[in-house]
Design a protein around this motif. Structure first.
Motif, PDB file in Angstrom:
ATOM      1  N   VAL A  15       0.821  -1.220   0.000  1.00 20.09           N
ATOM      2  CA  VAL A  15       0.000   0.000   0.000  1.00 20.09           C
ATOM      3  C   VAL A  15       0.850   1.263   0.000  1.00 20.09           C
ATOM      4  N   ARG A  16       0.211   2.335  -0.445  1.00 17.45           N
ATOM      5  CA  ARG A  16       0.749   3.694  -0.336  1.00 17.45           C
ATOM      6  C   ARG A  16      -0.311   4.547   0.317  1.00 17.45           C
ATOM      7  N   PHE A  17       0.132   5.431   1.193  1.00 18.14           N
ATOM      8  CA  PHE A  17      -0.760   6.411   1.782  1.00 18.14           C
ATOM      9  C   PHE A  17      -0.771   7.607   0.846  1.00 18.14           C
ATOM     10  N   THR A  18      -1.955   8.043   0.471  1.00 16.90           N
ATOM     11  CA  THR A  18      -2.070   9.091  -0.533  1.00 16.90           C
ATOM     12  C   THR A  18      -3.228  10.030  -0.230  1.00 16.90           C
ATOM     13  N   ASP A  19      -3.113  11.246  -0.738  1.00 20.13           N
ATOM     14  CA  ASP A  19      -4.230  12.185  -0.623  1.00 20.13           C
ATOM     15  C   ASP A  19      -5.081  12.164  -1.891  1.00 20.13           C
ATOM     16  N   ARG A  20      -4.856  11.178  -2.744  1.00 21.66           N
ATOM     17  CA  ARG A  20      -5.676  11.010  -3.953  1.00 21.66           C
ATOM     18  C   ARG A  20      -6.782   9.998  -3.668  1.00 21.66           C
ATOM     19  N   ARG A  21      -8.007  10.385  -3.978  1.00 28.73           N
ATOM     20  CA  ARG A  21      -9.128   9.475  -3.718  1.00 28.73           C
ATOM     21  C   ARG A  21      -9.170   8.381  -4.786  1.00 28.73           C
ATOM     22  N   PRO A  22      -9.200   7.134  -4.341  1.00 27.61           N
ATOM     23  CA  PRO A  22      -9.336   6.035  -5.295  1.00 27.61           C
ATOM     24  C   PRO A  22     -10.778   5.927  -5.791  1.00 27.61           C
ATOM     25  N   PRO A  23     -10.995   5.291  -6.939  1.00 33.64           N
ATOM     26  CA  PRO A  23     -12.371   5.053  -7.377  1.00 33.64           C
ATOM     27  C   PRO A  23     -13.117   4.208  -6.335  1.00 33.64           C
ATOM     28  N   ASP A  24     -14.377   4.510  -6.113  1.00 35.50           N
ATOM     29  CA  ASP A  24     -15.155   3.771  -5.106  1.00 35.50           C
ATOM     30  C   ASP A  24     -15.133   2.272  -5.330  1.00 35.50           C
ATOM     31  N   GLU A  25     -15.050   1.825  -6.581  1.00 35.78           N
ATOM     32  CA  GLU A  25     -15.099   0.381  -6.835  1.00 35.78           C
ATOM     33  C   GLU A  25     -13.869  -0.365  -6.311  1.00 35.78           C
ATOM     34  N   VAL A  26     -12.775   0.331  -5.969  1.00 36.81           N
ATOM     35  CA  VAL A  26     -11.616  -0.360  -5.387  1.00 36.81           C
ATOM     36  C   VAL A  26     -11.533  -0.163  -3.877  1.00 36.81           C
ATOM     37  N   VAL A  27     -12.486   0.564  -3.296  1.00 39.17           N
ATOM     38  CA  VAL A  27     -12.490   0.769  -1.847  1.00 39.17           C
ATOM     39  C   VAL A  27     -13.086  -0.466  -1.180  1.00 39.17           C
ATOM     40  N   HIS A  89      -5.278   4.587   1.918  1.00 34.64           N
ATOM     41  CA  HIS A  89      -4.188   3.643   1.756  1.00 34.64           C
ATOM     42  C   HIS A  89      -4.621   2.805   0.546  1.00 34.64           C
ATOM     43  N   SER A  90      -3.925   2.951  -0.566  1.00 34.63           N
ATOM     44  CA  SER A  90      -4.278   2.255  -1.807  1.00 34.63           C
ATOM     45  C   SER A  90      -3.185   1.268  -2.153  1.00 34.63           C
ATOM     46  N   GLY A  91      -3.581   0.107  -2.681  1.00 33.01           N
ATOM     47  CA  GLY A  91      -2.552  -0.865  -2.978  1.00 33.01           C
ATOM     48  C   GLY A  91      -2.974  -2.000  -3.867  1.00 33.01           C
ATOM     49  N   VAL A  92      -2.067  -2.972  -3.933  1.00 32.34           N
ATOM     50  CA  VAL A  92      -2.250  -4.173  -4.735  1.00 32.34           C
ATOM     51  C   VAL A  92      -2.057  -5.377  -3.828  1.00 32.34           C
ATOM     52  N   SER A  93      -3.031  -6.269  -3.824  1.00 28.80           N
ATOM     53  CA  SER A  93      -2.970  -7.477  -3.007  1.00 28.80           C
ATOM     54  C   SER A  93      -2.062  -8.514  -3.653  1.00 28.80           C
ATOM     55  N   TYR A  94      -1.302  -9.215  -2.828  1.00 32.73           N
ATOM     56  CA  TYR A  94      -0.528 -10.352  -3.318  1.00 32.73           C
ATOM     57  C   TYR A  94      -1.111 -11.666  -2.806  1.00 32.73           C
ATOM     58  N   HIS A  95      -2.326 -11.584  -2.262  1.00 30.59           N
ATOM     59  CA  HIS A  95      -3.046 -12.794  -1.865  1.00 30.59           C
ATOM     60  C   HIS A  95      -3.535 -13.489  -3.132  1.00 30.59           C
ATOM     61  N   PRO A 106      -7.168  -7.374  -7.787  1.00 30.33           N
ATOM     62  CA  PRO A 106      -6.167  -7.256  -6.735  1.00 30.33           C
ATOM     63  C   PRO A 106      -5.997  -5.820  -6.227  1.00 30.33           C
ATOM     64  N   LEU A 107      -6.552  -4.813  -6.946  1.00 32.47           N
ATOM     65  CA  LEU A 107      -6.484  -3.435  -6.446  1.00 32.47           C
ATOM     66  C   LEU A 107      -7.466  -3.275  -5.292  1.00 32.47           C
ATOM     67  N   LYS A 108      -7.032  -2.568  -4.248  1.00 30.38           N
ATOM     68  CA  LYS A 108      -7.924  -2.322  -3.113  1.00 30.38           C
ATOM     69  C   LYS A 108      -7.479  -1.060  -2.396  1.00 30.38           C
ATOM     70  N   ALA A 109      -8.391  -0.491  -1.647  1.00 35.19           N
ATOM     71  CA  ALA A 109      -8.074   0.738  -0.917  1.00 35.19           C
ATOM     72  C   ALA A 109      -8.862   0.785   0.381  1.00 35.19           C
ATOM     73  N   TRP A 110      -8.261   1.459   1.357  1.00 32.12           N
ATOM     74  CA  TRP A 110      -8.881   1.785   2.629  1.00 32.12           C
ATOM     75  C   TRP A 110      -9.059   3.302   2.604  1.00 32.12           C
ATOM     76  N   LEU A 111     -10.295   3.760   2.550  1.00 36.81           N
ATOM     77  CA  LEU A 111     -10.601   5.180   2.409  1.00 36.81           C
ATOM     78  C   LEU A 111     -10.768   5.815   3.787  1.00 36.81           C
ATOM     79  N   TRP A 112     -10.092   6.956   4.016  1.00 38.90           N
ATOM     80  CA  TRP A 112     -10.131   7.663   5.285  1.00 38.90           C
ATOM     81  C   TRP A 112     -11.035   8.880   5.204  1.00 38.90           C
TER      82      TRP A 112
END
Length: 170
Positions: A15-27, A89-95, A106-112
């Motif tokens: 993951v990366r912590f970012t101030d860019r909002r990810p698309p809702d479909e990856v949250v 926190h946006s990232g790519v899963s390795y699961h 595999p894209l996912k995000a935790w929206l704050w």
């Protein structure tokens, strides 16, 4: 904002912590900085683990609805304002498989987000969810100090919000 890559082994995601909002479909999940007056609501499990409330979206659930539900479940918190989304926190899963069959992969995000409200009762603690033992309202600085050792981006997000100003929205 300077972004750096972190390995969240507990989520099997880079993951990366970012101030860019990810698309809702990856949250996959929302996390809250819930405000009561000038304080931040912090939850604790029976083992003493402290965290900011939030959690996984249900199938078809909006990010706003997820925040309202999770705050009621984990903190007995009634949202009285509109969430202001400020980071992720946006990232790519390795699961090998998605966390839930409907979850982004595999894209996912935790929206704050930050939201105002009030504590109206105890956490509802639904079966199968984290069982919250206590809920406190702390000065933001004290919440950062408490959450620093917990990981999972809690202190990072809270510190970013405090330094960016309450009106930040993206």
């Amino acid at each position: 904002m300077r972004e750096h890559l972190e390995d969240w082994e507990w989520a099997q995601t880079l993951v990366r912590f970012t101030d860019r909002r990810p698309p809702d479909e990856v949250v996959q999940s929302v996390r809250a900085v819930p405000l009561v007056g000038n304080g931040v609501v912090v939850c604790r499990l029976s083992d003493g683990t402290a965290f900011l409330p939030g959690g996984t979206r249900e199938e078809g659930e909006s990010v706003d609805a997820c925040m309202r539900r999770e705050l009621a479940e984990e903190a007995g918190f009634l949202v009285t304002g509109h969430p202001r989304w400020f980071a992720a926190h946006s990232g790519v899963s390795y699961h090998r498989v998605p966390y839930k069959p409907y979850a982004p992969f595999p894209l996912k995000a935790w929206l704050w987000g930050v939201v105002e409200g009030e504590i109206v009762g105890p956490p509802t603690n639904p079966a199968g969810a984290e069982q919250v033992a206590s809920v406190s309202v702390l000065r933001p600085e004290d919440a950062v100090d408490l959450l620093e050792k917990e990981g999972r981006g809690y202190a990072q997000a809270l510190r970013f919000w405090m330094n960016s100003g309450a009106s930040i929205e993206f």
